[in-house]
Scaffold this active site. Structure first.
Site, PDB file in Angstrom:
ATOM      1  N   ARG A 146       3.285  -4.591  10.823  1.00  0.00           N
ATOM      2  CA  ARG A 146       3.750  -3.212  10.589  1.00  0.00           C
ATOM      3  C   ARG A 146       4.415  -2.597  11.818  1.00  0.00           C
ATOM      4  O   ARG A 146       4.321  -1.392  12.047  1.00  0.00           O
ATOM      5  CB  ARG A 146       2.592  -2.304  10.145  1.00  0.00           C
TER       6      ARG A 146
ATOM      7  N   ARG B 166       5.330   4.097  10.609  1.00  0.00           N
ATOM      8  CA  ARG B 166       5.275   5.550  10.818  1.00  0.00           C
ATOM      9  C   ARG B 166       4.823   5.999  12.191  1.00  0.00           C
ATOM     10  O   ARG B 166       4.967   7.160  12.532  1.00  0.00           O
ATOM     11  CB  ARG B 166       4.370   6.176   9.745  1.00  0.00           C
TER      12      ARG B 166
ATOM     13  N   ARG C 172      13.448   6.957   7.680  1.00  0.00           N
ATOM     14  CA  ARG C 172      12.806   7.066   6.373  1.00  0.00           C
ATOM     15  C   ARG C 172      13.164   8.400   5.719  1.00  0.00           C
ATOM     16  O   ARG C 172      13.406   8.455   4.513  1.00  0.00           O
ATOM     17  CB  ARG C 172      11.297   6.937   6.526  1.00  0.00           C
TER      18      ARG C 172
ATOM     19  N   ASP D 255       8.411  -4.822   1.207  1.00  0.00           N
ATOM     20  CA  ASP D 255       6.997  -4.670   0.859  1.00  0.00           C
ATOM     21  C   ASP D 255       6.594  -5.785  -0.100  1.00  0.00           C
ATOM     22  O   ASP D 255       7.429  -6.271  -0.868  1.00  0.00           O
ATOM     23  CB  ASP D 255       6.726  -3.310   0.211  1.00  0.00           C
TER      24      ASP D 255
ATOM     25  N   TYR E 143      -3.028  -5.952  -7.144  1.00  0.00           N
ATOM     26  CA  TYR E 143      -2.278  -4.705  -7.352  1.00  0.00           C
ATOM     27  C   TYR E 143      -1.703  -4.638  -8.763  1.00  0.00           C
ATOM     28  O   TYR E 143      -1.673  -3.575  -9.388  1.00  0.00           O
ATOM     29  CB  TYR E 143      -1.157  -4.571  -6.313  1.00  0.00           C
TER      30      TYR E 143
HETATM   31  O1  CP3 Z   1       6.688  -4.110   9.816  1.00  0.00           O
HETATM   32  C1  CP3 Z   1       6.246  -4.882   8.941  1.00  0.00           C
HETATM   33  O2  CP3 Z   1       5.112  -5.421   9.010  1.00  0.00           O
HETATM   34  C2  CP3 Z   1       7.151  -5.280   7.795  1.00  0.00           C
HETATM   35  C3  CP3 Z   1       7.095  -4.503   6.606  1.00  0.00           C
HETATM   36  C4  CP3 Z   1       5.864  -4.525   5.718  1.00  0.00           C
HETATM   37  C5  CP3 Z   1       5.443  -3.376   4.993  1.00  0.00           C
HETATM   38  N1  CP3 Z   1       4.429  -3.736   4.164  1.00  0.00           N
HETATM   39  C6  CP3 Z   1       6.035  -2.037   5.118  1.00  0.00           C
HETATM   40  C7  CP3 Z   1       5.284  -0.864   4.632  1.00  0.00           C
HETATM   41  C8  CP3 Z   1       5.019  -5.571   5.347  1.00  0.00           C
HETATM   42  C9  CP3 Z   1       4.984  -6.995   5.862  1.00  0.00           C
HETATM   43  C10 CP3 Z   1       4.127  -5.062   4.354  1.00  0.00           C
HETATM   44  C11 CP3 Z   1       3.111  -5.885   3.671  1.00  0.00           C
HETATM   45  C12 CP3 Z   1       2.179  -5.251   2.742  1.00  0.00           C
HETATM   46  N2  CP3 Z   1       2.420  -4.227   1.862  1.00  0.00           N
HETATM   47  C13 CP3 Z   1       0.851  -5.695   2.529  1.00  0.00           C
HETATM   48  C14 CP3 Z   1       0.209  -6.883   3.202  1.00  0.00           C
HETATM   49  C15 CP3 Z   1      -0.249  -6.580   4.590  1.00  0.00           C
HETATM   50  C16 CP3 Z   1      -1.380  -5.591   4.670  1.00  0.00           C
HETATM   51  O3  CP3 Z   1      -1.134  -4.476   5.173  1.00  0.00           O
HETATM   52  O4  CP3 Z   1      -2.500  -5.953   4.267  1.00  0.00           O
HETATM   53  C17 CP3 Z   1       0.275  -4.870   1.551  1.00  0.00           C
HETATM   54  C18 CP3 Z   1      -1.146  -4.962   1.015  1.00  0.00           C
HETATM   55  C19 CP3 Z   1       1.280  -3.953   1.116  1.00  0.00           C
HETATM   56  C20 CP3 Z   1       1.173  -2.922   0.063  1.00  0.00           C
HETATM   57  C21 CP3 Z   1       1.336  -1.560   0.600  1.00  0.00           C
HETATM   58  N3  CP3 Z   1       2.532  -1.039   1.080  1.00  0.00           N
HETATM   59  C22 CP3 Z   1       0.347  -0.559   0.730  1.00  0.00           C
HETATM   60  C23 CP3 Z   1      -1.106  -0.718   0.336  1.00  0.00           C
HETATM   61  C24 CP3 Z   1       0.978   0.561   1.288  1.00  0.00           C
HETATM   62  C25 CP3 Z   1       0.349   1.920   1.522  1.00  0.00           C
HETATM   63  C26 CP3 Z   1      -0.477   1.940   2.741  1.00  0.00           C
HETATM   64  C27 CP3 Z   1       0.308   2.476   3.881  1.00  0.00           C
HETATM   65  O5  CP3 Z   1       0.255   1.884   4.976  1.00  0.00           O
HETATM   66  O6  CP3 Z   1       0.935   3.522   3.684  1.00  0.00           O
HETATM   67  C28 CP3 Z   1       2.326   0.219   1.541  1.00  0.00           C
HETATM   68  C29 CP3 Z   1       3.365   1.077   2.158  1.00  0.00           C
HETATM   69  C30 CP3 Z   1       4.117   0.538   3.323  1.00  0.00           C
HETATM   70  N4  CP3 Z   1       4.585  -0.735   3.451  1.00  0.00           N
HETATM   71  C31 CP3 Z   1       4.521   1.284   4.477  1.00  0.00           C
HETATM   72  C32 CP3 Z   1       5.252   0.409   5.294  1.00  0.00           C
HETATM   73  C33 CP3 Z   1       5.931   0.731   6.593  1.00  0.00           C
HETATM   74  C34 CP3 Z   1       4.268   2.758   4.699  1.00  0.00           C
HETATM   75  C35 CP3 Z   1       5.214   3.486   3.802  1.00  0.00           C
HETATM   76  C36 CP3 Z   1       5.807   4.743   4.346  1.00  0.00           C
HETATM   77  O7  CP3 Z   1       6.715   4.708   5.201  1.00  0.00           O
HETATM   78  O8  CP3 Z   1       5.386   5.786   3.856  1.00  0.00           O
END
Ligand code: CP3
Length: 345
Positions: A27, A31, A40, A77, A154
């Site tokens: 990540r 944010r 964003r 994602d 999911y």
């Molecule tokens: O920088 C990176 O790592 C690359 C991008 C990336 C994102 N999600 C961006 C993201 C990657 C590799 C993921 C993987 C992901 N997404 C996983 C597996 C890794 C983990 O965290 O266990 C999972 C389970 C998801 C599903 C997901 N996406 C959830 C549960 C959420 C909400 C939780 C949160 O952190 O807000 C997301 C949203 C998400 N994916 C964000 C980002 C940057 C935040 C969204 C935003 O900008 O509001």
């Protein structure tokens, strides 16, 4: 120009022990960075950011410019794939993802086929293409997908769940349909990752964030076997492609996971001890991860000490420095520099 084989991440994945471990963060585009929040806001919402190649490439590059990480991870994602398979997907601000749910064989039958995903995912492939042209020569580009079990949790529950209860219930009620869903996701994931590689991804990573709730035979059937199937087929299509697997919270099941699946590296969460993992997991090849992401919030001497302790514990084998899970929105961007100085000196 740095030849591909000289990239530090690729050298570590090939089993080389480097004097300073290469580093990136899960990540890392997110944010906690003001420049991410600005892009964003320009995109409007998270999914628009994922599906606008120029903006997704921009946020992927931001942490590379700021910190000079050794790898960039595609900004996307894991839930874009279920959307491509026909699930509805949206994000509730402050809460997380929501999807239409699959509760039975009929829900499964309504999904698209593994080859019907590419039109929907074309912007992701375009992001990879832009990045492979724009990244510094020494930076490795990592593509990724969710592992079938995590994606299925999911798709079945329609949201993140603390114990993956709905997915376990589906598995208990109709193991054949549940297995068919896992197979469909595995097959679609092979096609999805294969296209990412064709577009320029040099490494791929499989995120099995909820692997820890699979026990015994279920772990073999729904974490290990699908990972092996995906990795075997990807390597057959793309000889030499390095793969990182992240069976998060697998505990004892981290032992032998790389050998059993063909992964070149396993990513460790922060619940296992680094000394234990060095002895039991790193013997099979490269490891990555383990730093508690909370330390990126609290910082200070503890962050420095823990970073150095992990570097030292893994110094006798191939190692990529990383966190045990994603950096959180409340992390202090300056703490990333503190961590980098502790690694690189
Ligand atoms: O920088 C990176 O790592 C690359 C991008 C990336 C994102 N999600 C961006 C993201 C990657 C590799 C993921 C993987 C992901 N997404 C996983 C597996 C890794 C983990 O965290 O266990 C999972 C389970 C998801 C599903 C997901 N996406 C959830 C549960 C959420 C909400 C939780 C949160 O952190 O807000 C997301 C949203 C998400 N994916 C964000 C980002 C940057 C935040 C969204 C935003 O900008 O509001």
């Amino acid at each position: 120009m740095t030849a591909a084989k000289d990239k530090t991440i690729l050298r570590a994945l090939a089993g080389e022990v480097l004097p300073v471990p290469p580093v990136w963060m899960m990540r890392q585009a997110g944010r906690y960075l003001p420049e991410y929040r600005a892009t964003r806001a320009k995109a409007g919402d998270f999914l628009s950011l994922c599906y606008t190649p120029e903006l997704a490439a921009e946020v992927t590059l931001q942490p590379i410019r700021r910190y000079g990480f050794d790898a960039a991870i595609l900004f996307a994602d894991i839930l874009l794939l279920p959307q491509a398979l026909g699930a509805d997907l949206w994000f509730v601000t402050g809460e997380g993802p929501r999807l239409s749910t699959i509760t039975d064989a009929a829900g499964l039958a309504a999904l698209k086929g593994k080859d019907d995903i590419h039109e929907h995912l074309a912007p992701v492939y375009e992001t990879v293409k832009i990045l492979s042209g724009e990244l510094p020569a020494e930076t490795t580009l990592i593509g990724f997908a969710g592992a079938p079990w995590t994606v299925a949790t999911y798709m079945i529950a329609g949201r993140g769940t603390p114990d993956q209860g709905p997915a376990h219930a589906f598995k208990a009620a109709d193991r054949a349909s549940f297995s068919a869903l896992i197979d469909l996701i595995a097959e679609a994931t092979i096609e999805y990752l294969s296209k990412q590689v064709e577009a320029g991804a040099e490494v791929v990573k499989l995120f099995d964030s909820w692997a820890g709730s699979l026990k015994g035979q279920d772990f073999d059937d729904f974490a290990l076997a699908p990972a092996k199937r995906i990795i075997t087929e990807l390597k057959a299509r793309h000889p030499g492609l390095p793969v990182i697997a992240f069976p998060r919270e697998a505990g004892e099941r981290y032992v032998g996971f790389a050998r059993a699946t063909g992964a070149d590296c396993v990513a460790l969460d922060n619940s296992v001890s680094a000394d234990w993992a060095a002895a039991k997991v790193q013997v099979d090849g490269c490891v990555q991860g383990n730093l508690n992401p909370k330390l990126m919030v609290t910082g200070g001497q503890e962050l420095i000490d823990e970073t150095r302790r992990i570097v030292k514990a893994f110094s006798k084998g191939p190692h990529i420095f990383n966190l045990g899970h994603g950096i959180t929105p409340d992390a202090d961007p300056e703490n990333v520099n503190v961590m980098l100085r502790a690694i690189r000196g």
